[in-house]
Design a protein around this motif. Structure first.
Motif, PDB file in Angstrom:
ATOM      1  N   PHE A  11       1.044  10.992   6.341  1.00 32.27           N
ATOM      2  CA  PHE A  11       1.782   9.777   6.646  1.00 32.27           C
ATOM      3  C   PHE A  11       1.298   9.076   7.901  1.00 32.27           C
ATOM      4  O   PHE A  11       0.604   9.643   8.745  1.00 32.27           O
ATOM      5  N   GLN A  12       1.741   7.832   7.974  1.00 30.89           N
ATOM      6  CA  GLN A  12       1.356   6.935   9.048  1.00 30.89           C
ATOM      7  C   GLN A  12       1.809   7.430  10.417  1.00 30.89           C
ATOM      8  O   GLN A  12       1.085   7.349  11.391  1.00 30.89           O
ATOM      9  N   ASN A  13       3.062   7.953  10.464  1.00 30.18           N
ATOM     10  CA  ASN A  13       3.607   8.381  11.744  1.00 30.18           C
ATOM     11  C   ASN A  13       3.795   9.895  11.689  1.00 30.18           C
ATOM     12  O   ASN A  13       4.823  10.380  11.256  1.00 30.18           O
ATOM     13  N   LYS A  19       0.831  -1.204   0.000  1.00 26.49           N
ATOM     14  CA  LYS A  19       0.000   0.000   0.000  1.00 26.49           C
ATOM     15  C   LYS A  19       0.867   1.255   0.000  1.00 26.49           C
ATOM     16  O   LYS A  19       0.661   2.171  -0.809  1.00 26.49           O
ATOM     17  N   SER A  20       1.849   1.293   0.892  1.00 26.37           N
ATOM     18  CA  SER A  20       2.693   2.486   0.969  1.00 26.37           C
ATOM     19  C   SER A  20       3.528   2.646  -0.292  1.00 26.37           C
ATOM     20  O   SER A  20       3.721   3.767  -0.779  1.00 26.37           O
ATOM     21  N   VAL A  21       4.024   1.525  -0.817  1.00 27.50           N
ATOM     22  CA  VAL A  21       4.839   1.607  -2.031  1.00 27.50           C
ATOM     23  C   VAL A  21       3.999   2.175  -3.178  1.00 27.50           C
ATOM     24  O   VAL A  21       4.482   2.992  -3.969  1.00 27.50           O
ATOM     25  N   ALA A  58      -3.800   9.522   1.911  1.00 26.38           N
ATOM     26  CA  ALA A  58      -3.635   9.427   3.355  1.00 26.38           C
ATOM     27  C   ALA A  58      -3.180   8.009   3.690  1.00 26.38           C
ATOM     28  O   ALA A  58      -3.964   7.072   3.601  1.00 26.38           O
ATOM     29  N   ASP A  59      -1.900   7.864   4.027  1.00 24.63           N
ATOM     30  CA  ASP A  59      -1.332   6.541   4.284  1.00 24.63           C
ATOM     31  C   ASP A  59      -1.501   6.195   5.763  1.00 24.63           C
ATOM     32  O   ASP A  59      -0.727   6.640   6.603  1.00 24.63           O
ATOM     33  N   GLU A  60      -2.471   5.393   6.066  1.00 21.57           N
ATOM     34  CA  GLU A  60      -2.770   5.003   7.454  1.00 21.57           C
ATOM     35  C   GLU A  60      -2.691   6.198   8.400  1.00 21.57           C
ATOM     36  O   GLU A  60      -1.894   6.214   9.320  1.00 21.57           O
ATOM     37  N   PRO A  61      -3.560   7.197   8.166  1.00 25.14           N
ATOM     38  CA  PRO A  61      -3.414   8.455   8.912  1.00 25.14           C
ATOM     39  C   PRO A  61      -3.758   8.339  10.384  1.00 25.14           C
ATOM     40  O   PRO A  61      -3.440   9.236  11.146  1.00 25.14           O
TER      41      PRO A  61
HETATM   42 MG   LIG Z   1       2.583   1.271   4.842  1.00 24.15          MG
END
Ligand SMILES: [Mg+2]
Ligand SMILES: Nc1ncnc2c1ncn2[C@@H]1O[C@H](COP(=O)(O)OP(=O)(O)OP(=O)(O)O)[C@@H](O)[C@H]1O
Lengths: 331, 337
Positions: A98-100, A49-51, A180-183
């Motif tokens: 981003f996720q973090n 997913k992130s890639v 939105a990557d795992e926001p």
């Molecule tokens: Mg990811």
């Protein structure tokens, strides 16, 4: 449905060069996002997913390479755009959170300056004008006392607050698309809901399309009209949310649904998905990367490459990457 | 900020007290009998005893320690037995020489290593990356006295572009009026370009020797810190918002990478203060290192004590300076301290 989509990803393949050999992180990934539409990309950890998001944004690690495929944004092929054209569009036409959130902010720069950096880059706003706009953005993402927060450093803010800042930063130049990557991963439940509501609300009010990346099908169902399911670098299913929930076609989607807690379903009914993702460095990856975990697998699944089966439906087409899709009723 | 400095200095007091005790004990334990040494080989036992009394060496160790503490409190480091001059005076004139050398070496090392480290990280895997690694490895694997001798051989003996390795100024120049004690700077302040050049010429080779030694750790740390910063999530986010490459490298990556580099800089600095001793010997540099070595050889303990104490104080001040710099670069520090 006649207007061309805002974002169209076609047959996108990405490989990472590593010491242990090439990692085929994405293979022939396709999906599309219409103007103002909200879609979800779901899949377990490591499914790519992130890639996918990074490949669209053009911010892959140096080890990663787009081997093949197309990424069209508003009719422009991003993979053939020059580096400077791309940089001009990033953060202005399409943006990402981003996720973090704490890690995604520069730890030793005030949040006001970081938002101002983006405004200076794309809107040539400087000094007080940039500061005022940055403050407006902080107010827009419902940060209290925005004037004072402008001078705060990320370490002085909570995780949820950092994610709000990240959203302010991403939306500062009114992009047409937000990835939105795992926001909400790593935030507590109430903050998660608040952040998701904020993203949904800002998306609607600005007519912004949103790609929500998550491993939470429930969250996807709540916020998105269309769901793209990824597994081991493949898009295994892409369908309107209602149809996907009512009748999943890919066995992986079905298992994922069975593993997702939903109202009216007992916790003990949840099933774990057997096995793990295949090693993406293998040279002989089968056309179906799910077959080792699948109880319906057979010889045709081992073909080196499978084509997605496309079926039209009233809410837009459905695609499934399976030679023996489930055709039954509700899962 | 002032409170922080005060607290840091107070925290350093116990270690300085420790250094005082250790230097005292150490010098008493040095091999050889100073009284016998200074009386000369032909001295009678009475003569030796007389000298021993004059030096106070006949008293008990605690009594000697009290005398020593009293002297220190009055800012007296005692007399050097070899030169007969007060140690304090010698240290005051020699310390600027050592500092000038160390600072120049460090300046050279930073000026070369930091850009190299950055380039190596930005173009990881390129020829400049490999070249940096080779330079860094060569720098650490050569002992300083060897580098020094090699430089003297090449630039003084063979190419004849460097002046003789004989101290801080050639005999034709006169010492600039002291302001900072650093000749190059003082000459410039006095507007005497010629003397500044002469002093710089003397300074070049020894500073280069030290600098080459300091290159490796600095270049390596810069490269590693830059790589870490460039691979961080916030640099990815900065790229995702379209910021220019220059801004990402300098404002986002480099400023964060400076933090570990600063820490290394502090370590390298104190390292260089130690490495000075040999370099000062090779270049007849009138610094505190060569002073201490000469005194050590003849069991002249007052200069050795003075030297060690000076180094300890320098070390404390240096760490304080690094902490202050760190606090300026990193906003998180103020809260934690
Ligand atoms: Mg990811
Ligand atoms: N820089 C890289 N080098 C090598 N392999 C990578 C790199 N980045 C990602 N991968 C590989 O690509 C695959 C997909 O990773 P990705 O980060 O997209 O997963 P994800 O779906 O976002 O998972 P998560 O939910 O944990 O964020 C993984 O197998 C991972 O090992």
């Amino acid at each position: 449905m006649t207007a061309p989509p805002l974002l169209a990803v076609g047959d996108l393949s990405v490989t990472f060069r590593t010491r242990a050999g090439p990692v085929k992180a994405l293979e022939r990934v396709s999906f599309a996002v219409d103007k103002g539409e909200t879609i979800a990309i779901v899949g377990e950890s490591g499914s790519g997913k992130s890639v996918t998001a990074q490949a669209i944004m053009g911010i892959l690690d140096p080890a990663g390479r787009v081997e093949a495929g197309r990424v069209y944004f508003a009719g422009l092929d991003l993979l053939r755009a020059s580096a400077s054209e791309l940089a001009d569009m990033r953060g202005r036409e399409f943006a990402m959170i981003f996720q973090n959130p704490r890690g995604a902010l520069n730890p030793i720069r005030t949040v006001g300056d970081q938002i101002a950096d983006v405004l200076a880059r794309h809107e040539h706003l400087k000094g007080a004008a940039a500061r005022d706009r940055a403050m407006e953005m902080l107010a827009l993402v419902k940060i209290t006392d925005p004037r004072r927060r402008l001078d705060a450093y990320p370490f002085e803010l909570s995780g949820g607050m950092c994610q709000r800042v990240m959203i302010a930063l991403a939306l500062a130049c009114r992009p047409a698309l937000l990835i939105a990557d795992e926001p909400t991963t790593g935030l507590d439940v109430t903050t998660q809901a608040a952040i998701m509501d904020l993203i949904g609300e800002l998306g609607r009010s600005r007519g912004m399309a949103t790609v929500l990346i998550t491993h939470d099908l429930g969250l996807a169902a709540e916020h998105c009209g269309r769901i793209v399911v990824m597994h081991a670098g493949h898009v295994v299913e892409d369908a309107p949310a209602a149809q996907l929930f009512a009748a999943p076609r890919h066995p992986y989607t079905a298992k994922l649904l069975a593993a997702t807690p939903r109202p009216g379903r007992h916790l003990e009914d949840l099933e774990a998905i057997p096995g793990g993702l295949p090693d993406l460095r293998r040279a002989d990856l089968p056309g179906c990367r799910f077959l080792e975990r699948c109880d319906r697998a057979g010889e045709p699944c081992r073909a080196p490459a499978l084509d997605a089966i496309v079926t039209p439906s009233p809410d837009g087409e459905r695609r499934v990457l399976c030679v023996r899709p489930l055709m039954g009723l509700a899962a | 900020m002032l409170a922080m400095i005060g607290r840091r200095l107070a925290a350093a007091l116990p270690s300085i007290a420790g250094v005082v005790v250790v230097t005292f004990l150490l010098t008493r334990l040095l091999p050889g009998d100073p009284a016998a040494y200074f009386a000369g080989p032909a001295a009678t036992p009475q003569a030796i005893e007389e000298i021993r009394q004059r030096l106070g060496l006949d008293q008990s160790v605690p009594a000697q320690f009290l005398t020593y503490l009293g002297d220190l409190a009055r800012g007296e480091f005692g007399l050097s037995l070899t030169t007969g001059l007060p140690v304090m005076q010698e240290l005051v004139t020699r310390l600027p020489a050592s500092l000038e050398l160390t600072l120049a070496g460090l300046l050279f090392a930073v000026a070369v290593a930091v850009p190299l480290g950055i380039l190596a990280a930005v173009r990881a895997g390129s020829w400049i990356d490999h070249a940096t690694r080779i330079v860094a490895t060569a720098g650490v694997s050569l002992p300083t006295f060897f580098t020094g001798l090699l430089l003297v051989h090449v630039f003084y003996s063979v190419l004849q572009v460097a002046p003789a390795p004989m101290g801080r100024l050639d005999i034709f120049s006169s010492t600039p009026p002291p302001v900072t004690g650093l000749y190059v700077l003082d000459a410039l302040l006095a507007g005497d370009g010629e003397t500044a050049l002469a002093a710089l010429a003397q300074l070049a080779l020894p500073a280069l020797t030290l600098g080459i030694f300091a290159l490796a750790p600095l270049a390596r740390m810069t490269r590693a810190a830059m790589l870490a910063a460039l691979g961080s999530e916030f640099v990815r986010a900065a790229r995702a918002s379209g910021l220019s490459r220059g801004r990402i490298v300098w404002v986002y990556a480099f400023r964060n990478a400076m933090l570990p580099v600063l820490t290394t800089l502090g370590m390298v600095f104190s390292f260089l203060l130690g490495a000075n001793v040999l370099v000062e010997k090779v270049f007849a540099w009138p610094g505190i290192g060569s002073y201490a070595i000469e005194a050590l050889i003849v069991s002249d303990y007052a200069p050795v004590q003075g030297f060690v104490l000076t180094m300890a104080l320098l070390y404390v001040l240096l760490n304080l300076a690094i902490d202050i710099l760190y606090g300026i670069v990193d906003p998180r520090v103020k809260v934690e301290s």
